[in-house]
Each structure stands twice: as structure tokens, then as C-alpha cells.
Write a protein that holds these residues in place. Structure first.
Motif, PDB file in Angstrom:
ATOM      1  N   PHE A   1     -13.698  -2.094   3.195  1.00 27.62           N
ATOM      2  CA  PHE A   1     -14.738  -2.936   2.593  1.00 27.62           C
ATOM      3  C   PHE A   1     -14.421  -3.204   1.115  1.00 27.62           C
ATOM      4  O   PHE A   1     -14.487  -4.336   0.645  1.00 27.62           O
ATOM      5  N   TYR A   2     -14.044  -2.147   0.385  1.00 30.47           N
ATOM      6  CA  TYR A   2     -13.698  -2.319  -1.040  1.00 30.47           C
ATOM      7  C   TYR A   2     -12.538  -3.302  -1.177  1.00 30.47           C
ATOM      8  O   TYR A   2     -12.566  -4.208  -1.997  1.00 30.47           O
ATOM      9  N   ASN A   3     -11.506  -3.119  -0.322  1.00 30.73           N
ATOM     10  CA  ASN A   3     -10.348  -4.015  -0.403  1.00 30.73           C
ATOM     11  C   ASN A   3     -10.753  -5.460  -0.149  1.00 30.73           C
ATOM     12  O   ASN A   3     -10.240  -6.376  -0.793  1.00 30.73           O
ATOM     13  N   SER A   4     -11.689  -5.656   0.791  1.00 26.42           N
ATOM     14  CA  SER A   4     -12.124  -7.029   1.093  1.00 26.42           C
ATOM     15  C   SER A   4     -12.846  -7.649  -0.100  1.00 26.42           C
ATOM     16  O   SER A   4     -12.966  -8.858  -0.197  1.00 26.42           O
ATOM     17  N   LYS A   5     -13.327  -6.799  -1.015  1.00 26.25           N
ATOM     18  CA  LYS A   5     -14.017  -7.303  -2.227  1.00 26.25           C
ATOM     19  C   LYS A   5     -13.059  -7.354  -3.418  1.00 26.25           C
ATOM     20  O   LYS A   5     -13.501  -7.403  -4.568  1.00 26.25           O
ATOM     21  N   GLN A   6     -11.751  -7.288  -3.159  1.00 30.14           N
ATOM     22  CA  GLN A   6     -10.719  -7.318  -4.218  1.00 30.14           C
ATOM     23  C   GLN A   6     -10.810  -6.112  -5.159  1.00 30.14           C
ATOM     24  O   GLN A   6     -10.490  -6.207  -6.339  1.00 30.14           O
ATOM     25  N   ILE A   7     -11.296  -4.998  -4.618  1.00 29.66           N
ATOM     26  CA  ILE A   7     -11.336  -3.770  -5.426  1.00 29.66           C
ATOM     27  C   ILE A   7     -10.161  -2.907  -4.975  1.00 29.66           C
ATOM     28  O   ILE A   7     -10.008  -2.642  -3.778  1.00 29.66           O
ATOM     29  N   ARG A   8      -9.322  -2.531  -5.933  1.00 31.24           N
ATOM     30  CA  ARG A   8      -8.173  -1.685  -5.569  1.00 31.24           C
ATOM     31  C   ARG A   8      -8.639  -0.250  -5.407  1.00 31.24           C
ATOM     32  O   ARG A   8      -9.389   0.267  -6.240  1.00 31.24           O
ATOM     33  N   VAL A   9      -8.213   0.393  -4.332  1.00 27.02           N
ATOM     34  CA  VAL A   9      -8.650   1.767  -4.076  1.00 27.02           C
ATOM     35  C   VAL A   9      -7.440   2.682  -3.980  1.00 27.02           C
ATOM     36  O   VAL A   9      -6.444   2.341  -3.333  1.00 27.02           O
ATOM     37  N   GLU A  10      -7.544   3.834  -4.621  1.00 28.36           N
ATOM     38  CA  GLU A  10      -6.486   4.837  -4.491  1.00 28.36           C
ATOM     39  C   GLU A  10      -7.161   6.153  -4.116  1.00 28.36           C
ATOM     40  O   GLU A  10      -8.158   6.540  -4.743  1.00 28.36           O
ATOM     41  N   VAL A  11      -6.643   6.800  -3.072  1.00 28.39           N
ATOM     42  CA  VAL A  11      -7.169   8.129  -2.725  1.00 28.39           C
ATOM     43  C   VAL A  11      -6.424   9.124  -3.613  1.00 28.39           C
ATOM     44  O   VAL A  11      -5.222   9.334  -3.459  1.00 28.39           O
ATOM     45  N   LEU A  12      -7.145   9.692  -4.581  1.00 23.47           N
ATOM     46  CA  LEU A  12      -6.480  10.588  -5.539  1.00 23.47           C
ATOM     47  C   LEU A  12      -6.174  11.940  -4.899  1.00 23.47           C
ATOM     48  O   LEU A  12      -5.303  12.670  -5.346  1.00 23.47           O
ATOM     49  N   GLY A  13      -6.954  12.280  -3.851  1.00 21.04           N
ATOM     50  CA  GLY A  13      -6.779  13.569  -3.189  1.00 21.04           C
ATOM     51  C   GLY A  13      -8.131  13.997  -2.615  1.00 21.04           C
ATOM     52  O   GLY A  13      -9.027  13.154  -2.414  1.00 21.04           O
ATOM     53  N   TYR A  14      -8.256  15.319  -2.376  1.00 24.88           N
ATOM     54  CA  TYR A  14      -9.489  15.824  -1.763  1.00 24.88           C
ATOM     55  C   TYR A  14     -10.029  16.991  -2.586  1.00 24.88           C
ATOM     56  O   TYR A  14      -9.264  17.814  -3.072  1.00 24.88           O
ATOM     57  N   VAL A  15     -11.349  17.028  -2.746  1.00 22.45           N
ATOM     58  CA  VAL A  15     -11.961  18.100  -3.558  1.00 22.45           C
ATOM     59  C   VAL A  15     -13.069  18.791  -2.790  1.00 22.45           C
ATOM     60  O   VAL A  15     -13.657  18.229  -1.880  1.00 22.45           O
TER      61      VAL A  15
END
Ligand code: ATP
Length: 343
Positions: A329-343
Motif C-alpha cells: 500500500f505504501y509503495n502504491s502511494k509512492q512512499i519508499r519503504v525499507e525494513v530496517l529489521g525486527y525489534v
């Protein structure tokens, strides 16, 4: 005021040919500040040095204020160059001359009467805020003060164009800001057209009206600062925009951060927004659509050319399948997403 048409510059080293610039074209309107941004070795210095023919292009045209510089005789070129000031990363001051004497230097070369030189130097010292340092030597000045002297010396000949070759790269952030403010002030007050090269998007963001991105000797993207920040097309441009954000993740999160999903750890996402996407209420939309809870760890919104852009780091609760849907969904809104890891 400045027009580069299809500039190509090749260097020859032993039997190797290096193409530093390839078919570069750009136009800087009068009174504007134009920034060229690129990584090390991209061709920035070669480009700016082509504008006053410190480097002669292999082909193409350099037109400044309507005059084709490459067609001028040596004498006419020397005259025209007086109209094109240049400042450098390492200031290039004369160490054996005081601040005033450095500023007076181009006026002495022009053989102006002593009294006139003194008056002009006093005006320039006031313009760059260095009246009290007039008798000091460069060795006793801070980097920012040295750059002020260099700016005053360049302005002494009333140039219509100012070329800035990484003028703030040797300065700390606060001094950088004050020099950029001074350049903006000069641009407005004296109506001087500025072409600068930099590797920092912060410089572009702070003072430029227009920007071009150079990579491998080619201009890969150019436009108004607002256009480029709102709709960056090339990956390199997006990276430069992201690099001007100082993302801070709290230490306690960094200590817990692991690359793999283990147990009930939650993903830590970095979202990058530009233009329209910075105005949309996407977090609450995602939360509603995919039954996720977002915990904001860090957020920063900046403005460039009237356009908002920014980044956010969020810890996301909810099911794994829904995390993926949210990213889509974020990508479809032209928002770049990076999974930094898990906490
Ligand atoms: N005088 C020269 N002789 C040979 N090659 C050169 C010369 N000047 C520049 N180059 C080459 O041209 C390319 C562009 O160099 P340039 O200095 O313009 O890049 P830059 O973007 O200013 O890099 P930096 O930010 O590191 O100064 C590089 O590959 C460089 O090695």
C-alpha cells in the motif's frame, strides 16, 4: 545568464581517454541560484570549470550573458572572466596579505585609485560582516571567515555570475548555514546569478531555485527544486533527498534490532515521503485497512522549494501477512519503504 549547450569534456591520460562530461546542457536564468549535485568523480568540478573555461570543453558551447566564450579572443575572454567570480572549497586566499589587502587585490590589478579601493573594500567588509577583522591575516581566521573574505574579494569586481565550487564543504553545519545565508543575501541584494556544485542535498535545499543531478558525467535529472523534491525520478536523486534527512533511531531500539524475524518481534520500517505523499494521512489509513498499530519511533518533515518531504521510522504490530499488504500500500502511494529489521 549561463547556457551550456551539449558540453563534452574528454581528458587524455597516457593512452587512456576519460569522458568527464557527456553532452551536458543546462540553462541558468538571470538572478537564480542553480545547484548541480553529484557524488565524487561525477564530473561536478569539471562542469563548473567549463563555465569560465578554466577547462576548455572538447565540444559544445558556453554562453554567458549572451556571449559565446569559446569564440572569444584571449583578451576578450580575460575581460569576460572578470564578470564571472568563483569561490572554492579551500578559499585560495593570499596568506601574506591581510583581509583588506586580499579584498583589494583584484581592484589593484584593475589599477583603481587608492582612495576608491579603500572605499570599496570598506563596503565589501561590511557586506560580509568582517569589519573588525580587516587587519588580520588569513591564518588567524576561522574557515567561515576565510570564505567571507573570498566572497568579498570575488565581489570586488562586480561580477554578474558567481561560481561556487563546493564552497561550504570544508565548513561545519552552523558555518555552512551562515555562508549559505550570505550567498542568498548577495544573490537577492546584488542580483547575482549563482551556479554552485555540491555533494550535499542540504545546500540545494537551503538556497537553490533549480537543481540538476550529475552522474557519470551526464545530467540525469533537472528541474525546479520543488519539482525534483516532489517527484524525483532517478534512484540517485531519491538517495540524495533521503541523505539530507538525519534519521535517528534511539539506542535502545538499535540494541534490540535483529535482521531476522524471531519470536514475536515486530518489524521496524523506514518510510520516505515526498510531495503529495507527505500530505496524505497514510498511517491511519494503513492502520484501518490492515488492522495494524503503528508506533512512531522517529519522524522528520522538511521543506524545500515549498514542498514537504520527510522520513519516519515506525514499529508495526499486527499479522505478518498484513505487514506485507501495508508495504504494498505504501509503495502504491509512492512512499519508499525499507525494513530496517525486527525489534
Ligand atoms: N585533469 C584531469 N585529467 C584526467 N582526468 C580528469 C582530470 N580532471 C578530472 N578528471 C576525471 O574526470 C572525472 C570527473 O572528475 P571531477 O573532478 O569533475 O569530479 P567531481 O564530481 O568534481 O568529483 P569530486 O567531488 O571528488 O571533486 C573523474 O573520473 C576524474 O578522474
Amino acid at each position: 545568464m549561463i547556457e551550456l549547450k551539449n558540453i563534452t569534456k574528454k581528458f587524455h591520460q597516457k593512452n587512456k581517454e576519460i569522458t568527464a562530461l557527456s553532452e551536458v546542457s543546462l540553462t541558468v536564468p538571470k538572478g537564480k541560484i542553480f545547484g548541480v549535485i553529484g557524488a565524487s568523480g561525477a564530473g561536478k568540478s569539471t562542469l563548473i570549470r567549463c563555465v569560465n573555461l578554466l577547462e576548455r570543453p572538447t565540444s559544445g558551447e558556453v554562453i554567458v550573458d549572451g556571449r559565446n566564450l569559446m569564440a572569444l579572443s584571449a583578451a576578450d575572454l580575460a575581460k569576460e572572466r572578470r564578470q564571472i567570480g568563483m569561490i572554492f572549497q579551500h578559499f585560495n586566499l593570499l596568506s601574506s596579505r591581510t583581509v583588506s589587502e586580499n579584498i583589494a587585490f583584484p581592484l589593484e590589478l584593475d589599477k583603481l585609485p587608492k582612495q576608491e579601493i579603500n572605499t570599496r573594500v570598506a563596503e565589501l567588509l561590511a557586506l560580509v560582516g568582517l569589519e573588525e577583522k580587516h587587519n588580520d591575516y588569513p591564518a588567524n581566521l576561522s574557515g567561515g571567515q576565510k570564505q567571507r573574505v573570498a566572497i568579498a574579494r570575488t565581489l570586488a569586481s562586480n561580477p554578474k555570475v558567481l561560481l561556487c565550487d563546493e564552497a561550504t564543504s570544508a565548513l561545519d553545519p552552523a558555518t555552512t548555514k551562515s555562508i549559505l545565508d550570505l550567498l542568498k543575501d548577495i544573490n537577492k541584494r546584488l542580483d547575482i546569478t549563482i551556479l554552485l556544485i555540491t555533494h550535499e542535498m542540504d545546500v540545494v535545499k537551503n538556497i537553490c531555485d533549480q537543481v540538476a543531478v550529475i552522474s557519470g558525467g551526464e545530467l540525469i535529472e533537472q528541474g525546479s527544486v520543488s519539482e525534483i523534491f516532489a517527484h524525483p525520478k532517478m534512484e540517485i536523486t531519491k538517495e540524495f533527498i533521503a541523505s539530507s534527512l538525519k534519521i535517528n533511531i534511539p539506542v535502545e531500539y538499535l540494541e534490540r534490532l535483529s535482521a531476522k524475524k524471531e519470536g514475536n518481534k515486530k518489524p521496524l520500517l523506514k518510510l520516505e515521503f515526498t510531495g503529495q505523499s507527505a500530505d496524505d494521512p497514510v498511517l491511519s489509513e494503513v492502520s484501518r485497512l490492515f488492522e495494524l498499530d503503528n508506533n512512531i519511533i522517529f519522524a522528520q518533515i522538511e521543506y524545500a522549494g515549498g514542498v514537504k518531504f520527510g522520513a519516519m521510522v515506525i514499529e508495526v504490530s499486527g499479522t505478518e501477512g498484513n505487514h506485507e499488504k501495508a508495504i504494498e500500500f505504501y509503495n502504491s502511494k509512492q512512499i519508499r519503504v525499507e525494513v530496517l529489521g525486527y525489534v
